[in-house]
Structure formats: structure tokens, C-alpha cells
Design a protein around this motif. Structure first.
Motif, PDB file in Angstrom:
ATOM      1  N   LEU A  77       0.699  -1.291   0.050  1.00  0.00           N
ATOM      2  CA  LEU A  77      -0.071  -0.019   0.050  1.00  0.00           C
ATOM      3  C   LEU A  77       0.804   1.311   0.064  1.00  0.00           C
ATOM      4  O   LEU A  77       0.321   2.080  -0.633  1.00  0.00           O
ATOM      5  CB  LEU A  77      -0.943  -0.037   1.435  1.00  0.00           C
ATOM      6  CG  LEU A  77      -1.975  -1.005   1.211  1.00  0.00           C
ATOM      7  CD1 LEU A  77      -2.855  -0.955   2.514  1.00  0.00           C
ATOM      8  CD2 LEU A  77      -2.678  -1.135  -0.065  1.00  0.00           C
ATOM      9  N   ASP A  97      -0.335   9.381  -5.043  1.00  0.00           N
ATOM     10  CA  ASP A  97      -0.186  10.727  -4.317  1.00  0.00           C
ATOM     11  C   ASP A  97       0.691  11.776  -4.955  1.00  0.00           C
ATOM     12  O   ASP A  97       0.510  12.711  -5.309  1.00  0.00           O
ATOM     13  CB  ASP A  97       0.064  10.670  -2.855  1.00  0.00           C
ATOM     14  CG  ASP A  97       0.105  11.794  -2.207  1.00  0.00           C
ATOM     15  OD1 ASP A  97      -0.934  12.613  -2.149  1.00  0.00           O
ATOM     16  OD2 ASP A  97       1.016  11.845  -1.303  1.00  0.00           O
ATOM     17  N   ARG A 144      -5.535   4.502   4.594  1.00  0.00           N
ATOM     18  CA  ARG A 144      -4.643   5.249   3.864  1.00  0.00           C
ATOM     19  C   ARG A 144      -5.399   6.285   2.770  1.00  0.00           C
ATOM     20  O   ARG A 144      -4.837   7.369   2.635  1.00  0.00           O
ATOM     21  CB  ARG A 144      -3.896   4.322   2.605  1.00  0.00           C
ATOM     22  CG  ARG A 144      -2.956   3.036   3.416  1.00  0.00           C
ATOM     23  CD  ARG A 144      -1.889   3.802   3.994  1.00  0.00           C
ATOM     24  NE  ARG A 144      -1.135   2.604   4.632  1.00  0.00           N
ATOM     25  CZ  ARG A 144       0.027   2.268   4.232  1.00  0.00           C
ATOM     26  NH1 ARG A 144       0.505   2.609   3.108  1.00  0.00           N
ATOM     27  NH2 ARG A 144       0.583   1.214   4.725  1.00  0.00           N
ATOM     28  N   THR A 145      -6.658   5.821   2.395  1.00  0.00           N
ATOM     29  CA  THR A 145      -7.497   6.695   1.598  1.00  0.00           C
ATOM     30  C   THR A 145      -7.519   8.246   2.332  1.00  0.00           C
ATOM     31  O   THR A 145      -7.449   9.312   1.826  1.00  0.00           O
ATOM     32  CB  THR A 145      -8.494   6.271   1.077  1.00  0.00           C
ATOM     33  OG1 THR A 145      -8.423   5.137   0.563  1.00  0.00           O
ATOM     34  CG2 THR A 145      -9.559   7.069   0.321  1.00  0.00           C
ATOM     35  N   VAL A 159     -10.510   6.512  -4.679  1.00  0.00           N
ATOM     36  CA  VAL A 159      -9.993   5.126  -4.841  1.00  0.00           C
ATOM     37  C   VAL A 159     -11.347   4.065  -4.965  1.00  0.00           C
ATOM     38  O   VAL A 159     -12.454   4.333  -4.570  1.00  0.00           O
ATOM     39  CB  VAL A 159      -9.619   5.022  -3.272  1.00  0.00           C
ATOM     40  CG1 VAL A 159      -9.386   3.320  -3.074  1.00  0.00           C
ATOM     41  CG2 VAL A 159      -8.197   5.758  -2.818  1.00  0.00           C
ATOM     42  N   PHE A 175      -0.226   3.675  -3.036  1.00  0.00           N
ATOM     43  CA  PHE A 175      -0.785   4.891  -2.723  1.00  0.00           C
ATOM     44  C   PHE A 175       0.483   5.917  -2.881  1.00  0.00           C
ATOM     45  O   PHE A 175      -0.015   7.287  -3.145  1.00  0.00           O
ATOM     46  CB  PHE A 175      -1.414   5.093  -1.212  1.00  0.00           C
ATOM     47  CG  PHE A 175      -2.736   4.457  -1.091  1.00  0.00           C
ATOM     48  CD1 PHE A 175      -3.943   5.275  -1.114  1.00  0.00           C
ATOM     49  CD2 PHE A 175      -2.967   3.110  -1.121  1.00  0.00           C
ATOM     50  CE1 PHE A 175      -5.066   4.761  -0.890  1.00  0.00           C
ATOM     51  CE2 PHE A 175      -4.219   2.353  -0.958  1.00  0.00           C
ATOM     52  CZ  PHE A 175      -5.306   3.419  -0.808  1.00  0.00           C
ATOM     53  N   VAL A 184      -6.703   5.231  -7.735  1.00  0.00           N
ATOM     54  CA  VAL A 184      -6.385   3.838  -7.476  1.00  0.00           C
ATOM     55  C   VAL A 184      -7.527   2.750  -7.315  1.00  0.00           C
ATOM     56  O   VAL A 184      -8.646   3.500  -7.209  1.00  0.00           O
ATOM     57  CB  VAL A 184      -5.970   3.829  -5.653  1.00  0.00           C
ATOM     58  CG1 VAL A 184      -5.474   2.535  -5.322  1.00  0.00           C
ATOM     59  CG2 VAL A 184      -4.804   4.801  -5.379  1.00  0.00           C
TER      60      VAL A 184
END
Length: 466
Positions: free
Chosen positions: A263, A271, A298-299, A308, A267, A277
Motif C-alpha cells: 500500500l 499521491d 490510507r485513503t 479510490v 498509494f 487507485v
């Protein structure tokens, strides 16, 4: 060395996906009547950087294109149309790709639709056009029982097929248009075995079909992000050059066996480069929930709300109601969308319950006649039919809901305006013979005409104006 999850011999693609993602294994040789022969012309020399691909421009999205010639509006009247199977035909007036309630301008083109049913065109929220053998000689598939074995078979098929990837992808994507697909999210394998050939090939097909089809491209690490060295760099390159719209992932625990590192990479690329994603999550039960919770965290941490998607999400079906409601609230809060391909009654997402909480759910084709399965046809009306079938739909409203999942659900997921055939709606519709929408979902009549942005783009299964 990665530990390997076990699976029974002869495991089907459907049942394999239903289990936790398995890892490395040796596959039998795949034979193809398509004849062997490497696609060396498609591959670049090792270590050669890909040429920068043009970033998907605003003009690549049909719905955002001004469509005028010499400053004059482009107008068409589609006469004798029955929206959603209405009893009495009406006329749909289209100006510059949008349905209007205003009188048709002088000189408008007139198309007699002869009382056919008009339905919105659909959106394929999850498809793999780079892998397809659609239109090729028959492929004989060999046993495979883990994701690693299936991916080895992918590579063998890639080298066995005669037709270059970009032509196969364009052929399949064009076929999807003729069946009433107006947009798709295309997952394209990115791995050292292919370099970025798939991204470039599907990108070429997107440009060739831009008059008829909106396409988002996901760089999908089918071979794993961490377990396959070199994949991370290819994903980064694809995002840096603007060739993709989203970066993908796959089973961070069950396949890559590196939840945090996986991740971090996926991610981090999203970013840094401002892409979305879309992660394949076949993991089930507690493993899947651990990965899904980490994706939600994470989102939120990176403020990627609304960018996402998690595909398949086999850990969600069968959750107790309270747990499902809590999860759905968290997904909605992070504006994470989901996709399903309706593989079976026990694996299809509970779309209605998720939608009640504000979670967007799209429907997709998944693979189409690839090394994983001889099935698939890139026909989203048929996929809506399958969704109704696995959901044991019986009532008209249940059949209509299955259609809406393929049309409206996918449109929301891709950020496209819904095509509801009302004034202000994009003029994106298909014409079929039939009585009503539920009957169309069941009988799957031939698509006699497909209209995209007010233009006829297909008739009787063939592209026009291409």
C-alpha cells in the motif's frame, strides 16, 4: 521465497478467485491454435525507457467535447423512440450531443427509430482488454490453480497470439461499443514480462475509439507489486508519463504478502502523480477485511477521498448486517467505490445495501476470453442479465435494478453524467426491439443502433463512422 497457499487441482477460475489469493507455482504449457511466435515487435529492448505517452487530455472525454462545425449546432431528431419501453413513441431532439426539450433547429437531421425501445448505454467498470483472445483462433487452456499460475499462462498466451495487443484490444473495445458500452475502466497488466506494452496498446485503442468510447486506464500489477522486482518502477513510469488514470494493486496480504509495503507503493504513486487507485481484492474473511480497513485508512490519511476503488471485494458478501452497515458507512465516508463482476450468488456485492449508505458500486465484465477463462463477451447488457441471474431476480423492479447497476452505477463510478434520456442528459442510448426494460434484460435482443453523444456509432453489431 514466498509461501504458497494451496489449492485443489483443476480449480476453476471462479472458485480460485473465491479463495484467498494464492502465490507462486508452476503452470502447464498453454497451447493455442492461434500458433506460437513471440510478439517481439511489440516489446522494447530491456532497460529501454518507454516514450512518454500523451496525458489523457480533457478532449479525450466525449462528454466534455464541444461539438460544432463552423460555429453551428449539430442537431439530430431521433423520431419514434420508446424510452425505457414507453407505450407511446416520442421524438428525442439532440443538440450538440445533449437531449433537449427545445424545438429542433432548422436543418436538423432526422432518424426514424421505428418504435424501438431506447435505453441508456452502459458502463463497463472493470475489464481487462489487454489479455483478450477475442477474435483469435480458439485457445486451448491448461489447468491452473493459483493466481501465480494463471499469470504464467497470461504470459504464454501473450507470446502465442499472432495479433498485436493494441489491435486485439481495439477489436474487443470496439465490439463493446457495438453492444451498447459508452465507457469502460480498462485494467492493463504492468510487469517486467510485458514492460508497458499493454498500457501503450490500450492507450492506442482508446485514441482510435475516442469518438465512441470513454476509457480510463489502470496500470494493474497482476504479477504483484512487491513480489515481482521491477514492477514498482514500471507503475511509477506509467503514472509519471500521464499514460494512465489509475494505479492498481492486488491482494496485499494473500498474494504480495506485504500489506504495508504494497500500500505504501500504490498509494505513494497515486499521491505523487495525482492519479486514482483501483485495487483487486480477492481476499476473503479476516484477511480481506484487514486489507480493506488498511485501504480505508490510507485513503483518509492521504486525502484521496473520491479517488479510490476496490474491485471484487470478496470479503464483503456474507458479512452480518451490523458489520456490513459499519463498513459501508466507513467506505462512504472515505468515498471509496467498489466494483463487482457478478461471478456467483455468494460473491456478488450487496449493491442495494451499499448504495443505501452512499457507496457507489459499478458492474464490469472482468476478463474476456483470456487465459483465465474461455467465457466473456464485453456485453454489459448481458452482464446485467448475469447480475439479475445470480441475484435470483424475479420482479420487474429487480430486473430493472440489475440494468441500472450496469448503466448508472458505472457512470457514477467513472464520474460521467447519467444518461437518463431526459432533457439535459447526454444523448447516449441504444435501440432494441422489445416490450419493456425487464423483458430486454431477460431476452438480450440485438442492439440495432448505438448512439454516443448524439452520433450513431454502431448499427446491427458493426461500428460506423469509425
Amino acid at each position: 521465497m514466498h509461501a504458497e497457499s494451496t489449492a485443489s487441482a483443476g480449480l476453476s477460475r471462479r472458485s480460485m478467485l473465491a479463495g484467498a489469493a494464492a502465490v507462486a507455482g508452476t503452470a502447464a504449457t498453454l497451447s493455442a491454435s492461434a500458433a506460437s511466435g513471440a510478439q517481439a515487435a511489440e516489446a522494447r529492448p530491456a532497460g529501454t525507457a518507454p516514450a512518454p505517452a500523451p496525458a489523457p487530455a480533457t478532449a479525450d472525454r466525449i462528454t466534455e467535447q464541444p461539438d460544432r462545425t463552423g460555429g453551428h449546432a449539430r442537431a439530430t431528431v431521433f423520431k419514434n423512440v420508446r424510452p425505457y419501453g414507453a407505450q407511446r413513441p416520442v421524438d428525442l431532439t439532440v443538440v450538440d450531443g445533449v437531449i433537449t426539450a427545445e424545438p429542433a433547429p432548422r436543418g436538423a437531421k432526422v432518424v426514424d427509430c421505428k418504435g424501438r425501445i431506447a435505453l441508456p448505454t452502459l458502463v463497463d467498470a472493470h475489464i481487462h482488454p489487454d489479455k483478450t483472445a477475442w477474435g483469435e483462433p480458439w485457445v486451448t487452456r491448461n489447468p491452473a490453480s493459483s493466481i501465480a499460475e494463471y499469470t504464467e499462462e497470461d504470459v504464454k498466451l501473450y507470446h502465442a497470439l499472432r495479433t498485436p495487443l493494441k489491435k486485439r484490444a481495439e477489436r474487443l473495445m470496439g465490439h463493446a461499443v457495438t453492444q451498447g458500452t459508452r465507457a469502460m475502466r480498462a485494467h492493463v497488466d504492468v510487469a517486467p514480462a510485458y514492460d508497458l506494452v499493454g498500457v501503450e496498446g490500450v492507450g492506442s485503442a482508446r485514441r482510435a475509439l475516442r469518438h465512441a468510447l470513454d476509457v480510463e486506464i489502470v496500470a494493474f500489477p497482476q504479477h504483484g507489486v512487491v513480489r515481482t522486482p521491477g514492477t514498482k518502477e514500471l507503475l511509477e513510469e506509467a503514472a509519471r508519463t500521464g499514460a494512465i488514470d489509475r494505479v492498481g494493486g492486488i491482494d496485499p496480504i494473500g498474494f504480495d504478502e506485504a500489506l504495508d509495503e504494497h500500500l505504501d507503493i500504490v498509494f505513494g504513486i497515486a499521491d505523487r502523480h495525482g492519479v486514482g487507485v483501483d485495487i483487486h481484492l480477492h481476499e476473503r474473511a479476516a484477511t480481506g477485511m484487514e486489507s480493506l480497513r488498511a485501504i480505508i485508512d490510507r485513503t483518509n490519511a492521504l486525502s484521496l477521498q473520491g479517488k479510490v476503488t476496490v474491485s471484487h471485494v470478496f470479503c464483503v458478501p456474507g458479512l452480518p448486517e451490523r458489520e456490513l452497515d459499519r463498513l459501508a458507512a466507513d467506505l462512504a465516508g472515505a468515498r471509496i467505490s467498489l466494483t463487482t463482476v457478478a461471478p456467483s450468488s455468494d460473491l456478488v456485492l450487496p449493491i442495494d445495501r451499499l448504495r443505501e449508505h452512499g457507496v457507489e458500486v459499478g458492474l464490469g465484465s472482468d476478463g474476456v476470453r483470456d487465459s483465465w477463462s474461455p467465457f466473456g463477451n464485453a456485453d454489459m447488457l448481458h452482464r446485467s442479465h448475469l447480475l439479475a441471474w445470480v441475484g435470483d431476480a424475479r420482479l420487474d423492479e429487480e430486473l430493472e435494478a440489475a440494468f441500472r447497476a450496469g448503466a448508472d452505477g458505472g457512470a457514477r463510478l467513472l464520474g460521467l453524467p447519467e444518461a437518463d434520456l431526459k432533457p439535459g442528459s447526454p444523448a447516449d442510448f441504444l435501440l432494441v426491439r422489445g416490450e419493456c426494460l425487464p423483458q430486454v434484460v431477460v431476452d438480450l435482443p440485438r442492439r440495432e443502433m448505438v448512439v454516443r453523444g448524439g452520433r450513431i456509432v454502431a448499427r446491427d453489431g458493426e461500428l460506423v463512422g469509425h
